[in-house]
Design a protein around this motif. Structure first.
Motif, PDB file in Angstrom:
ATOM      1  N   THR A   1       0.836  -1.207   0.000  1.00 27.91           N
ATOM      2  CA  THR A   1       0.000   0.000   0.000  1.00 27.91           C
ATOM      3  C   THR A   1       0.868   1.253   0.000  1.00 27.91           C
ATOM      4  N   ALA A   2       2.056   1.148   0.616  1.00 25.89           N
ATOM      5  CA  ALA A   2       2.943   2.314   0.691  1.00 25.89           C
ATOM      6  C   ALA A   2       3.949   2.330  -0.459  1.00 25.89           C
ATOM      7  N   SER A   3       3.643   1.621  -1.549  1.00 25.04           N
ATOM      8  CA  SER A   3       4.505   1.723  -2.736  1.00 25.04           C
ATOM      9  C   SER A   3       3.642   1.661  -3.995  1.00 25.04           C
TER      10      SER A   3
ATOM     11  N   SER B   1      -0.345   2.344  -4.459  1.00 27.35           N
ATOM     12  CA  SER B   1      -1.044   3.611  -4.198  1.00 27.35           C
ATOM     13  C   SER B   1      -0.715   4.724  -5.185  1.00 27.35           C
ATOM     14  N   ILE B   2       0.070   4.403  -6.205  1.00 28.09           N
ATOM     15  CA  ILE B   2       0.471   5.473  -7.120  1.00 28.09           C
ATOM     16  C   ILE B   2       0.120   5.155  -8.563  1.00 28.09           C
TER      17      ILE B   2
ATOM     18  N   GLN C   1      -9.105   7.600  -1.681  1.00 31.32           N
ATOM     19  CA  GLN C   1      -7.938   6.823  -2.122  1.00 31.32           C
ATOM     20  C   GLN C   1      -8.251   5.898  -3.297  1.00 31.32           C
TER      21      GLN C   1
END
Ligand SMILES: [Zn+2]
Lengths: 288, 317
Positions: free
Chosen positions: A210-212, A215-216, A259
Motif C-alpha cells: 500500500t505504501a509503494s 497507491s500510485i 484513495q
C-alpha cells in the motif's frame, strides 16, 4: 456493452444442493461460502468467479484464476515464471514455509506477471496471489513487478496490477523493504514514459505494498469490501485505545476518503477494464 | 538521572569502586596509587571488551537511548542559517518531521528529518517521531523546492515507524509514503540520508530513498520492529532479541547486504557519550558524499538512483 455478462448470468438457486444431495456429492465437487455458509457446486462457484450469489462476498482468487477470468484465451505470455528467492537471510523456518506454499499454489513466489489481451486490447498484467505467503513482497515480488513495469514501458503497453498483500515479507528483512523503493521507481519510470497504470485493489492489500506501487496508479479500482490500508487494525486499536468502525479500511472506506476511484463488482471488472483500455487507445491522439 | 544500560553496569560499578578507593586514599592519607592504577587499567580493558562486543540487543538499547542525540542536535551543529519551514499546505504541520533550509559548508541545502523528543512532553508533541501523512507531504514539498533551487537534500532518519492511527489511515498514510518514493526517484538533486537512531520500516523509507544512505554504527534499520517480528513468528514479544538477530538490522549486516553505503563509527559506548566527537564523525561522512554527489551531472541522478535500487534483492532464475 458487448462484454457485459460474458461472465455468467446468475443461475437460479435451484442449483444449490439440498442437505441430502450434498451428502451424496463426492468431496471436492462443492464449495461453501465462508461468509454465509451456502453451498454451491464447484462449477457454479468458479463460474461466479468465487463471488457468492447469496451474500455477495468476493472470495479470493488465485493469480491464474484471475488471469483466466480476464485475459483472452491463449493470449497470455508469462514473464519470469521461474524466478525464486535464495532465502538471503537464512531466516528461521522460511525454506519450509516457501516449499509448502510452492507445493500448494504451483507458483515459485507470490506474483504472476506477463502480457496478454483483454477483449482484444493488449496489456501488461501483474497479479499478486494471496495464497502464497499472503502475497507478501520480498525480492522476487519486487523484482518481477519492477521488470514487468520496465517491459511495459519498453513495449509501450498499459499495465494492470491486481494488488493483494500482507505487506513486506519479514523473512527477507530489509531486502523486502527496499522492494518498495524499487517498485516505486519503476512506476515513476513507467509514468514518465506516458504509460497508463491501472491498479485493482483486491482483498487484502496492506502494509508496504500500500505504501509503494499500489497507491500510485493512474486509476485505482477496488473490489467490494476488500481490506485496503497501511497499518493493521489491531495495532491501530492498541495505539489509539479505541475500537475502530467495522467498515474501517474497506474499499468503500477508501472510496469515501479519496484513495480509490471506483469500487467495482468482480463481474463488472472485465467490462470496466476493457473500456478504460479503449479510452487510452491512440485513436484521436497524435500518433508518434 | 542518567539511564544505565544493562551492558554498561560492570563499567559503572568498576568506576564507582575506583571513585571509592580514591576517596578512601584521600580521607585516610593512604598511598593507594598502585591499586588505583591497576583498577584503572582494568577499567580500560573492560570498556574495550564490552564496547567492542556489543550484542545486537545492546546496540538496540543504544539506538533507543533517551539521551541519544536527535536530528535537531545534529542540525544545530552541522548547519548554519537553518530556517525551519512548516506545513504541508494541505492539512497541518506535523512536528514528527522537521524540514528547512540551511547552509552546509557554505552551500545551501534542504534538510528533512524525523524528530524524537527527549522527554515525555516533547515526545507527545513530536508523536515519538512517528509521522502522519502530512509529515511526508511536508517533506516532499520541501524536496521539490530543493530541486527547483538546486539544493542538495540531507535527510536524518530516526523513527519507530509511520504512525498507525485512524486519521493517518483516513488521510492516506500508504499513499503519502508511496508518493514520496515515486517523487524522490526523479529529483535532480543529490539526496543523502543518515540513519541516526531507529529506522522503522516504511515510515523511515518515506524520507529515505537516497543516492547515499549511511548509518550510525549502533543504529538499526528494519522492515519490522524486533518485538513485532517475535510476536508474529513465535507469538512471544520477549523473543525480540532472537528476532533481531534473524532480521539483520544492524549497520554491519546492512552494509554486507548492500542496503546501506557506509557505516558511520560511533564514539565508544554510543553517540550520547560524546556528542561533539560524534558530530565530527557524521560530518566527515556527509561531506564525503556531498562532495562526490555534487560533481555528478544533475540530469543523470535519477538513472543512477534507479541502478542502485534495481540491484537490491537476491533472486535465482
Ligand atoms: Zn455467501
Amino acid at each position: 456493452m458487448q462484454f457485459k455478462s460474458i461472465f455468467y448470468k446468475k443461475k437460479k438457486y435451484a442449483s444449490i444442493p439440498t442437505e441430502k444431495a450434498k451428502q451424496e456429492i463426492p468431496e471436492g465437487l462443492v464449495e461453501k461460502c465462508g461468509s454465509c455458509g451456502k453451498i454451491y457446486y464447484e462449477k457454479e462457484w468458479s463460474q461466479q468467479l468465487k463471488v457468492c450469489p447469496n451474500c455477495g462476498t468476493h472470495h479470493r482468487l488465485t493469480a491464474y484464476e484471475r488471469i483466466k477470468a480476464l485475459i483472452d484465451e491463449d493470449s497470455f505470455t508469462e514473464w519470469d515464471p521461474s524466478m525464486e528467492t535464495t532465502d538471503p537471510l537464512k531466516f528461521p523456518e522460511y525454506q519450509e514455509k516457501l516449499k509448502k506454499d510452492q507445493a500448494k499454489t504451483g507458483l515459485k513466489d507470490a506474483v504472476v506477471t506477463g502480457k496478454g489481451t483483454i477483449n482484444g486490447y493488449e496489456t501488461a498484467i501483474v497479479v499478486m496471489d494471496p495464497f502464497f505467503r499472503m502475497a507478501s513482497m520480498g525480492a522476487v515480488v519486487g523484482e518481477k513487478i519492477a521488470r514487468a513495469l520496465e517491459n511495459a514501458r519498453v513495449e509501450q503497453l498499459p499495465m494492470i496490477i491486481f494488488t493483494a498483500s500482507g505487506g513486506a515479507r519479514m523473512q527477507e528483512g530489509m531486502i523486502s523493504l527496499m522492494q518498495m523503493a524499487k517498485t516505486s521507481i519503476a512506476v515513476d519510470r513507467f509514468n514518465r514514459s506516458g504509460g497508463c497504470l491501472i491498479n485493482v485493489f483486491t482483498h487484502p492489500t496492506t502494509g508496504g505494498v500500500t505504501a509503494s506501487f499500489a497507491s500510485i496508479g493512474d486509476y485505482h479500482f477496488a473490489e467490494p469490501k476488500a481490506l485496503i490500508g497501511f497499518a493493521g487494525r489491531r495495532i491501530i486499536e492498541q495505539t489509539i485505545r479505541e475500537k475502530l468502525p467495522d467498515d474501517f479500511q474497506t474499499a468503500e472506506f477508501q472510496l469515501k476518503h479519496g484513495q480509490v476511484d471506483k469500487v467495482v463488482h468482480r463481474h463488472e471488472l472485465k467490462a470496466l477494464l476493457t473500456t478504460v483500455l479503449d479510452l487510452h487507445q491512440p485513436k484521436g491522439r497524435d500518433e508518434l | 538521572m542518567k539511564q544505565v544500560l544493562s551492558f554498561e553496569k560492570p563499567i559503572i560499578e568498576l568506576k564507582e569502586k575506583i571513585h571509592e578507593l580514591k576517596n578512601m586514599a584521600e580521607e585516610n592519607n593512604l598511598t593507594l596509587d598502585d591499586e588505583i592504577n591497576t583498577m584503572e587499567q582494568r577499567l580500560k580493558r573492560l570498556e574495550q571488551e564490552i564496547y567492542d562486543h556489543l550484542s545486537i540487543w545492546d546496540r538496540i538499547q543504544v539506538a533507543r537511548h533517551p539521551e541519544r542525540p536527535t536530528s535537531l542536535d545534529y542540525i544545530e551543529k552541522l548547519f548554519t542559517n537553518f530556517i525551519e519551514l512548516h506545513g504541508d499546505r494541505l492539512y497541518r504541520d506535523d512536528p514528527a518531521i522537521i524540514t528547512g533550509i540551511a547552509k552546509y559548508k557554505e552551500v545551501p541545502v534542504t534538510v528533512v528529518a524525523q524528530q524524537r523528543g527527549k522527554n515525555t512532553k516533547e515526545n507527545l508533541h513530536r508523536n515519538f517521531a512517528s509521522p502522519h501523512p502530512e509529515g511526508y507531504r511536508k517533506a516532499i514539498r520541501q524536496m521539490k523546492l530543493a530541486e527547483k533551487f538546486n539544493r542538495p537534500i540531507i535527510c536524518f532518519i530516526d523513527t519507530k515507524g509511520a504512525h498507525p492511527g485512524k486519521g493517518a489511515e483516513e488521510r492516506g498514510q500508504g499513499e503519502a509514503i508511496a508518493r514520496n518514493l515515486m517523487e524522490m526517484a526523479h529529483l535532480t538533486v543529490p539526496i543523502i540520508a543518515v540513519v541516526i537512531g531507529e529506522g522503522g520500516s516504511g515510515g523511515a523509507l518515506g524520507i529515505g530513498l537516497a543516492d547515499h544512505v549511511h548509518m550510525l554504527e549502533n543504529a538499526m534499520y528494519s522492515v519490522i520492529s524486533p518485538e513485532g517480528a517475535a510476536s508474529i513468528l513465535w507469538k512471544d514479544a520477549t523473543k525480540a532479541e532472537e528476532a533481531a538477530k534473524s532480521l539483520k538490522i544492524t549497520a554491519k549486516d546492512l552494509k554486507a547486504l548492500g542496503i546501506i553505503d557506509e557505516i558511520i563509527p560511533e564514539v565508544k559506548g554510543g553517540a550520547h557519550r560524546d556528542f561533539d566527537m560524534q558530530v565530527a564523525y557524521v560530518d566527515t561522512y556527509i561531506e564525503k558524499s556531498f562532495n562526490y554527489l555534487t560533481t555528478i551531472d544533475r540530469q543523470s541522478l535519477p538513472n543512477i538512483r534507479w541502478e542502485k535500487y534495481k540491484k537490491i534483492g537476491e533472486i535465482t532464475e
